[in-house]
Design an enzyme around this catalytic site. Structure first.
Site, PDB file in Angstrom:
ATOM      1  N   ASP A 245      38.436  35.175  38.291  1.00 10.37           N
ATOM      2  CA  ASP A 245      39.631  34.933  39.222  1.00 10.37           C
ATOM      3  C   ASP A 245      39.830  33.573  38.931  1.00 10.37           C
ATOM      4  OD1 ASP A 245      39.270  37.605  39.841  1.00 10.37           O
ATOM      5  OD2 ASP A 245      38.449  37.225  42.017  1.00 10.37           O
TER       6      ASP A 245
ATOM      7  N   ASP B 171      44.864  48.234  46.145  1.00  8.44           N
ATOM      8  CA  ASP B 171      44.345  47.374  46.970  1.00  8.44           C
ATOM      9  C   ASP B 171      44.359  48.028  48.108  1.00  8.44           C
ATOM     10  OD1 ASP B 171      43.654  45.829  44.801  1.00  8.44           O
ATOM     11  OD2 ASP B 171      45.557  44.703  45.476  1.00  8.44           O
TER      12      ASP B 171
END
Length: 228
Positions: free
Chosen positions: A7, A126
């Site tokens: 990330d 998500d």
């Protein structure tokens, strides 16, 4: 299969709890690229782009030439997706852009699949409290994971399901949800959110579900190397 995650935020590799609290950061890209070099796939997410706070395009371009990556974060249109693939991404991950006015935008999904190739597109789902969340996890939608899978099945090569409720908490992934989702799609299915042990990864593998792992690797709870 284990898919390690990288990330990016502010020019660094980071790990966030629940997408907010930073608990790890480093600029030692060489070390982590070397560590992940033996994996068939690495997940690379631009958190700044996802949150509409700039981007890490230069870093992404460097990393995708060193590692086989599926890349996501801020992929809001076909042109951005095509650009990532042209730079070397193996696949693009698209999430919020599939949802318009509380519904799945099938026209956009069709156009993206036509331009990029179905097998090179992964739909990000998500989920928080049973509903799909968008805009960098800042907004909720009325759509469930199952509804998103049904609508997008013909237009993507796989689904990346992130259980936001457990993301970054190292609390374990809810296997029953993975089992339910596996029954809803014939496409590749990837799970993320709280995975902390090899036992979980093995159990998901038995279901035919790949596992994205970030926090457990960076904190040293799970010691992995390429080809493991």
């Amino acid at each position: 299969m284990l898919i390690p995650s990288i990330d990016l935020m502010g020019g660094k590799i980071v790990q966030l709890v629940q997408g907010e609290k930073k608990v790890f950061e480093t600029t030692d890209f060489d070390a982590w690229c070397e560590r992940f070099a033996g994996f068939p796939l690495v997940q690379l997410i631009d958190l700044d782009a996802a949150k509409r706070q700039g981007n890490n395009h230069a870093l992404i371009e460097n990393i995708v030439h060193r590692l086989p990556c599926q890349v996501g974060g801020g992929v809001r249109d076909v042109e951005v997706a095509e650009g990532l693939l042209a730079r070397g991404a193996k696949r693009v991950i698209v999430g919020s852009s599939y949802i318009r006015e509380g519904r799945v935008d099938v026209d956009f999904a069709h156009d993206l699949a036509e331009k990029c190739g179905t097998e090179r597109v992964v739909a990000a789902i998500d989920s928080r409290a049973g509903r799909v969340t968008v805009r960098g996890w800042q907004e909720s939608s009325p759509i469930t994971a199952g509804e998103m899978i049904s609508a997008l099945e013909p237009y993507v090569g796989g689904f990346l399901y992130t259980h936001v409720d457990t993301e970054g908490l190292l609390a374990g992934f809810p296997i029953e949800i993975a089992r339910k989702l596996r029954a809803q799609t014939k496409n590749r299915l990837i799970a993320a959110g709280g995975i902390r042990s090899q036992d979980e990864i093995d159990e998901l593998d038995r279901l035919g579900v790949d596992a994205v792992v970030g926090m457990a690797i960076y904190t040293g709870i799970l010691n992995v190397k390429g080809n493991s």
